[in-house]
Design a protein around this motif. Structure first.
Motif, short mmCIF file in Angstrom:
data_model
loop_
_atom_site.label_atom_id
_atom_site.label_comp_id
_atom_site.label_asym_id
_atom_site.label_seq_id
_atom_site.Cartn_x
_atom_site.Cartn_y
_atom_site.Cartn_z
N MET A 135 0.85 -1.21 0.00
CA MET A 135 0.00 0.00 0.00
C MET A 135 0.88 1.26 0.00
N CYS A 137 -3.29 14.06 -0.77
CA CYS A 137 -4.49 13.98 0.07
C CYS A 137 -4.38 12.90 1.14
N GLY A 138 -3.30 12.15 1.16
CA GLY A 138 -3.03 11.25 2.28
C GLY A 138 -3.81 9.96 2.30
N VAL A 139 -4.53 9.61 1.23
CA VAL A 139 -5.28 8.35 1.25
C VAL A 139 -4.40 7.21 0.74
N GLU A 140 -4.80 5.98 1.06
CA GLU A 140 -4.01 4.83 0.63
C GLU A 140 -4.44 4.35 -0.74
N SER A 192 -6.08 8.08 -7.38
CA SER A 192 -7.38 8.01 -8.05
C SER A 192 -8.38 8.95 -7.41
N LEU A 193 -8.02 9.63 -6.31
CA LEU A 193 -8.92 10.60 -5.70
C LEU A 193 -8.62 12.00 -6.21
N CYS A 194 -7.34 12.45 -6.07
CA CYS A 194 -7.04 13.84 -6.42
C CYS A 194 -6.24 13.95 -7.72
#
Lengths: 241, 433
Positions: free
Chosen positions: A1, A7-10, A19-21
């Motif tokens: 991981m 944004c600090g997500v895994e 895939s988020l930001c």
């Protein structure tokens, strides 16, 4: 991981971007950022010609320069021919005046395209002066004041209302055509009325009303198609009380 | 007892709903500041796994088709229309509780570091309805992180099991025609702080040990909600008393606090849309200074009295009754919105001085619970008359208070905390924004 630095997500192990930001993951592939930038600039270069790279202001300036060169050339040529033929300014006064008014209108449109009311007002003033000038050149029959300017005013007002309605409408489809057709109908009534006053001295509407009635009929049909048939809003939903 | 509603949802693109009774006011008053959007956040023990979250959202949204709607204008009323797009999952970087644009869904998921949040428009649902949805998403998120889902949270085919009762306007179900009208309340005191320049909304959170707070409240013989509502009133009283005499309002000396009540606990309903009312305990400062003990007594008894089923029925009937009048229904929407906007402040907000919403202590199934540190409930931005509101949620041994504020002053929160510390010197607290 791995973790996104932005944004600090895994994220899953095998990804190059968050895939988020959408942040490229530098730890994963150090060339990512450089590659991205290079590719984007390459694509931009490919996509855009020299003309597309100009700012809006530069484009308008070029349009303005081209138009005055063409108009000036036309004016000079007609003046020379007229002088050579008649040794004085005779017919060339018409192309000269018209060219000046066209030039004023182009300048106003390119400079004031955001300020609609001022633009139409200045354009109206210059065109009205043209009508009066043409009337004077043609021997002062008075049609300029009594026929030309009222018709011109009616046309400008109709165009203004038309632009206003188009800007205000949220959907742009058949309803725009309906507005244009209705504007033509309104203009017919105005023309009819103004001509009747000019010719007979009294206000009479004849053919104008017939034109208006038919344009309204067609417009209603177009509105119906646009707002009821194209968008499947059922009436029960829209009118639930 | 009203009949059970067993019809199921028609899953087609033409699916649409009327707004429920409580939601009707919101579209008329929403703007960039007063967004009517609230946020539920789960602070996890590990960073959010974004792939798992996206998968969980895709699964769960199928189960709640009535949340995938957009707000549309009809001729007489607003309504909700099915919008076949996925619920967005966004990076949590901008402002809290941002307004939902026209033509978009009325909810979103947000993620940052170890914080997983969801924001909901109040048009769609209330805190309890939203939490049920959020909880289901969390459980499925955890299951995507390779753990099993408890049997009662397994998702089946939505067409089989989404009953109309879940998305009905439950207020209408409990409406009775033959109930006398309500007496109008007088105007209440409002905090005199100056408004911030937009964007105004800011948040301050405080974490307390839940067992300690429970113990303090029990010593006074009341619940945590009643206790904290009393502290809220006491703090308001102090702000009133700290104002110099010439600045104090002459007429509006009643302190009233709105405490939303989840009606699902009183009147049986499975609805996932708005179904809450509020009680409004009050103290009248014309009668002099109230001690904290007196306030607790007043709040306790008023809450007991006003959560009586008959009185609740009366309030529902008043609210729904005005919506059912043909005169009201026949007014075109743009006029109706103007009237609602005007009455929102004059008849609504002017009657109370503050809002305190407690979502209660949350229970989560074992494995999911172990992944979560605590929850935060960020209340919707308060309006400019109210200026401050408070949301409470408890999980594990953590009770989180979060204060929404649109004013330039933080004195209210300071006084609130100071008073709690006075009451119990050993009370630990952790604050963050």
């Amino acid at each position: 991981m791995i973790k996104c630095p932005n944004c600090g997500v895994e994220l899953d192990d095998n990804v190059n971007f968050c895939s988020l930001c959408g942040e490229p993951l530098l730890a994963k592939n150090e060339d990512n950022l450089a590659y991205l930038k290079k590719r984007k600039s390459e694509q931009d270069d490919k996509m855009m010609s020299d003309y597309q790279r100009l700012t809006g202001f530069q484009k308008r300036k070029i349009a303005w320069q081209i138009s005055w060169i063409i108009l000036l050339t036309g004016m000079v040529i007609s003046l020379i021919i007229d002088l050579a033929d008649n040794q004085r300014i005779s017919w060339s006064i018409y192309p000269l005046t018209v060219s000046v008014v066209i030039f004023i209108n182009i300048t106003v449109i390119l400079r004031l395209y955001r300020k609609l009311v001022l633009l139409l007002f200045l354009s109206f003033l210059s065109t009205a002066s043209l009508l009066i000038a043409l009337d004077i050149f043609a021997g002062r029959t008075g049609w300029g004041m009594r026929l030309g300017i009222p018709l011109l005013l009616a046309a400008y007002l109709t165009v203004y209302l038309l632009i206003f309605a188009i800007r205000k409408s949220r959907q742009k489809g058949l309803n725009i055509i309906a507005y244009i057709i209705m504007a033509a109908g309104v203009m017919s009534v105005c023309t009819d009325g103004i001509i009747s006053v000019y010719k007979g001295g009294a206000l009479n509407f004849g053919w104008g009303l017939i034109v208006l009635a038919s344009t309204v009929g067609i417009s209603v049909l177009l509105f119906y198609i646009q707002f009821r048939l194209k968008k499947v809003t059922d009436l029960k939903r829209f009118f639930h009380i | 007892m009203p009949k059970k509603n067993t019809r199921t949802i028609p899953v087609t693109n033409k699916f649409w709903l009327t707004l429920d009774n409580a939601a009707k006011i919101f579209p008329a008053v929403i703007n960039d500041e007063l967004t009517s959007v609230f946020r539920l956040s789960a602070v996890l023990k590990h960073p959010v796994r974004i792939g798992a979250l996206q998968k969980a959202v895709l699964k769960v949204e199928e189960r709640y088709p009535y949340f995938r709607v957009q707000l549309k204008e009809g001729f007489f009323w607003y309504y909700l229309e099915h919008l076949p797009v996925h619920i967005p999952v966004e990076p949590d970087i901008g402002r809290y509780c941002k307004r939902f644009e026209r033509g978009s869904l009325l909810l979103r998921f947000l993620a940052r570091d170890n914080i997983l949040s969801a924001e909901f428009s109040h048009i769609l649902t209330d805190g309890s309805g939203a939490f049920e949805f959020f909880k289901t998403t969390l459980i499925h998120y955890i299951s995507e992180c390779e753990m099993e889902v408890p049997p009662e949270y397994l998702l089946k085919d939505p067409a089989d099991m989404v009953h109309e009762e879940e998305y009905e306007d439950a207020y209408k179900r409990y409406f009775r025609q033959d109930i006398p009208p309500m007496i109008k309340r007088s105007k209440a005191f409002h905090i005199p702080f100056r408004l911030k320049t937009p964007p105004r909304y800011s948040r301050l959170c405080m974490i307390f040990p839940l067992d300690h707070m429970k113990q303090i409240a029990t010593e006074k013989g009341v619940s945590i909600t009643v206790y904290l509502a009393s502290v809220y009133l006491y703090t308001l009283q102090r702000i009133y008393e700290d104002m110099n005499h010439s600045g104090r309002p002459r007429n509006h000396k009643k302190l009233r606090i709105q405490i939303p009540v989840d009606l699902r606990n009183i009147l049986p309903s499975k609805t996932m849309r708005n179904f809450s009312l509020f009680v409004m305990p009050e103290i009248d400062l014309r009668l002099g200074h109230y001690s904290f003990e007196e306030i607790i007594k007043v709040v306790y008894h008023q809450v007991q009295l006003e959560t009586d089923e008959k009185l609740i029925n009366k309030n529902i009937s008043r609210n729904v009754g005005s919506e059912k009048k043909l005169v009201v229904r026949g007014i075109p929407l743009f006029l109706k919105s103007m009237i609602l906007r005007a009455t929102f402040y004059s008849l609504g907000t002017s009657q109370y001085s503050g809002v305190i919403t407690n979502l209660g202590k949350i229970a989560m199934p074992g494995k999911t619970g172990r992944m979560i540190d605590y929850f935060v409930f960020t209340p919707p931005p308060p309006n400019k008359m109210l200026k401050i509101n408070c949301g409470i949620i408890g999980f594990g041994n953590k009770l989180v208070l979060s204060f929404g504020n649109v004013s330039t002053s933080g004195i209210f929160e300071q006084n609130f905390l100071q008073f709690l510390k006075q009451q119990s010197a050993s009370l630990e607290v952790e604050t963050f924004n």
